[in-house]
Design an enzyme around this catalytic site. Sequence first.
Site, PDB file in Angstrom:
ATOM      1  N   ASP A 521      48.014  44.863  36.710  1.00  0.00           N
ATOM      2  CA  ASP A 521      48.160  45.022  38.267  1.00  0.00           C
ATOM      3  C   ASP A 521      48.149  43.442  38.809  1.00  0.00           C
ATOM      4  OD1 ASP A 521      48.319  45.866  40.677  1.00  0.00           O
ATOM      5  OD2 ASP A 521      46.261  46.868  40.643  1.00  0.00           O
ATOM      6  N   GLU A 524      51.979  39.671  41.529  1.00  0.00           N
ATOM      7  CA  GLU A 524      52.558  39.120  42.312  1.00  0.00           C
ATOM      8  C   GLU A 524      52.050  37.338  42.093  1.00  0.00           C
ATOM      9  OE1 GLU A 524      50.231  41.499  43.658  1.00  0.00           O
ATOM     10  OE2 GLU A 524      51.396  43.011  42.991  1.00  0.00           O
ATOM     11  N   ASP A 597      49.534  50.294  46.707  1.00  0.00           N
ATOM     12  CA  ASP A 597      48.202  50.898  47.225  1.00  0.00           C
ATOM     13  C   ASP A 597      49.430  51.384  48.800  1.00  0.00           C
ATOM     14  OD1 ASP A 597      47.894  49.265  45.770  1.00  0.00           O
ATOM     15  OD2 ASP A 597      46.574  48.335  46.719  1.00  0.00           O
TER      16      ASP A 597
END
Length: 930
Positions: A521, A524, A597
């Site tokens: 997760d 980025e 999300d």
Amino acid sequence: MRTRLSLFLLLSLLLFLSSCAVVLSWKKEEFRNCNQTPFCKRARSRKPGSSPFLAADVSISDGDLVAKLVPREPDPDQEDQEPPARPLALTLSAYRDGVMRVKIDEDYPPQESPHKRRFQVPDVIVSEFESKKLWLQRVSTERVGGDEGVSSIVYLSDEYEGVVRHDPFEVYVRERSSGDRVLSMNSHGLFDFEQLREKKEGEDWEERFRSHTDTRPYGPQSISFDVSFYGADFVYGIPERAASLALKPTRGPGIDHSEPYRLFNLDVFEYLHDSPFGLYGAIPFMISHGKARGTSGFFWLNAAEMQIDVLGEGWDADSGISLPSSQKRVDTFWMSEAGIVDAFFFIGPGPKDVVKQYVGVTGNPAMPQLFATAYHQCRWNYRDEEDVENVDAKFDEHDIPYDVLWLDIEHTDGKRYFTWDKVLFPHPEEMQRKLAAKGRHMVTIVDPHIKRDESYHIHKEASKNGYYVKDASGNDFEGWCWPGSSSYIDMLSPEIRSWWADKFSFENYVGSTPSLYIWNDMNEPSVFNGPELTMPRDALHYGGVEHRELHNANGYYFHMATSDGLLKRGNGNDRPFVLSRAFFPGSQRYGAVWTGDNTAEWDQLRVSVPMILTLGLTGLSFSGADVGGFFGNPEPELLVRWYQLGAYYPFFRAHAHQDTKRREPWLFGERNTELMRDAIRTRYMLLPFFYTLFREANVTGVPVVRPLWMEFPFDEATFDKDEAFMVGNSLLVQGIFTERAKHVSVYLPGKESWYDLRTGTAYLGSKTHKLEAPEDHVPAFQRAGTIIPRRDRFRRSTTQTVNDPYTLVIALNSSQTAEGELYIDDGKSFEFKHGAYIHRRFVFKGGKLTSLNMAPATSGNLPFKSECIIERIIILGHAGGPKNALIEPGNLKAQVEFGPLLLQGRSSSGVLTIRKPGIRIADDWTIKVL
Ligand SMILES: *[C@@H]1O[C@H](CO)[C@@H](O)[C@H](O)[C@H]1NC(C)=O
Ligand SMILES: *[C@@H]1O[C@H](CO)[C@@H](O)[C@H](O)[C@H]1NC(C)=O
């Protein structure tokens, strides 16, 4: 996957929880828009025809067409225009199967070594691609009008050729016979290339956004150009964003203040459901489709921030440029902050051709393990071992199958990945073994931010070895994330990736067992105190590469290294499963992705469909959205509808934010439990079909779930539909996206009929049907002419189904014909790569069902054996009323019945069922219905 724990956020979360209306807590001002992004603003203000380049010195070299792009003499009327100082180098290459590649970079003089080379993204293009190169032999010249009309032409295939017009410079692909264009670049003269240069006196290259300063030591280096798609009605692709499947124009008459589509991987808190804003991943690959020409594609391999405009009809009305083609087309405008032009033109001409051409460059999707294609149960967080045990037991108590239980960040010792909280998870191996005893798996989270703690072994090694990304001044970059002060491993380096991969060995990852898999997760990367919540663009990676140059590929390298880690551990014969939030072209080789999300709202349920379809079109076949919505508390009805739709997502996982109420499927009363159980069971029933589709994706790149137009490319009514989708070529699924829906409209494409998956009721194609909205499922229809394999016995998990029998559902079309496939392997190892699988093709024709072997003859050396039988064959739409079935070999008779139970207690008429034909899935046989 969740919010930042700043005060800021807690505040907005409170705000959000206390408002019942649509969430508007997307923090727009935290992110740059085009006007606040100098390269985007500059590029967007450029006028058509302003490109200063013309092509010269065209020749063939090493099987490529090469040319110089030479700046035109500056226009004396435009004094402010700075002409590029040096020519650029263009290389055009042709590849088999309909791909043309155009590279444009600075023309580095051999004698000088520049202090900085522009970044070319490594490790994305697969090595097989180069073997498809066509060795260009000659270039021919064409002259239309005077000297300005000179073009150089090369062979691409018997049908297509590549053309470079010299002045003004333009590149395009056209059909040889008709001269019709397919795809072109710089037809509107918007090509611009800011070259690296010395800073001038008094020039300020710094850029500021909010409290952040980007030092930009190399100055402006952006690239932009226009791309046109001919014979196109719509364009699609360029994930990731929460928007419609067919991309709406962002510039042109009547479109005010629209942002371009942004590709810049960010951790976006509570994203909006209809926005061009870029989310966690970036695939700069666009696909066009239209009735006139079919499909084509354009891919720009570049990892810097990108912005793309889709130009509305009439955008160029007063530019004075008219394209020498009357074909309908869609124009687009591409802008990137850095890097080079490395562009791929995909000729199509069908939707599946373009996807195949794209994965021919970036790689085929990995074949997942069977368990990973089943249902996953996740939440932030399952608190402790007792919680895990209880949740696991409840699934059994309620007869709900599931395959994987997930642990989010709280399972670790203070967000130090590869560790366990000693109080909450004192016996991780035993916990995993208990799950494994029921054939279940566990996934733990491993994020890229490393806690700066001298007693943490990962940090100690990484800082000692210099494995962290550096800040602009050369020190280890430090940012704020879940563990507090963190640094970030530099995964661009192969050596560092290899070191990281070793951390997943069973010895190094203490407490891990062979049934444990991984979730990446925040890659980025998410940096809570960074500009736009990510890493500063002037941070430095391996080889002096600036973060701005590789930003969009950051998560890709992390995903790659993690997946390699799972490959390395154990005996290396276990297919990795790694879920990633960030992605880039090629991510399909390393695992699954999800849409991040989302929020528990009906609109977010709706937008999950175009999001997943877009990911599939761009190679990322294995994707899903958090079932139930990550933020907020779904009403039971929304949750149930989400399960009903999510059961058809390629990746099917429920997940929820830490601050939400518990929402395991049994917590909302008996009826809702029953409905969610039904939805999950539908997925398990269809797993043989899904697994076969995952194999198709693995071999061809054609995604598991598809837009309707991929299967019905000539049915215009499907081109902008994104509330329904196809699973493979056989199943159409229509979501229900409103509360208390009484009715649902379903457009069924094509001329043939469709059969309701539950009742077998037939519906006509090429028609919109208004149906009663059923409470107990979302509408799903099997297309006439197809055969779907399924397994109707319910077990706790997939591992327990390996010996179960199959059912074949045959939906006959108007010619009383149908076809389908079934792929089976051990569901786990790589032995299928050496032929250890069963692949059958079923054909029903002339009243006879035949099972044919599709596995190549070489599969003999490592056979995969299965004793599984077919327990039932259901035939929909049979015209006659046969009484008997004759099975060969053996000349055996089997019973034929009418009016079977299709699914969960609903019966229907006019359906034939052959019971207990007693044939094995692995064998050749025929069944004649008499
Ligand atoms: C299929 O998946 C396997 C395993 O992930 C991978 O090695 C292979 O390259 C993929 N593609 C093909 C065509 O088999
Ligand atoms: C019926 O289905 C078969 C198998 O999918 C297909 O080849 C054939 O073209 C179909 N016939 C019609 C009339 O659509």
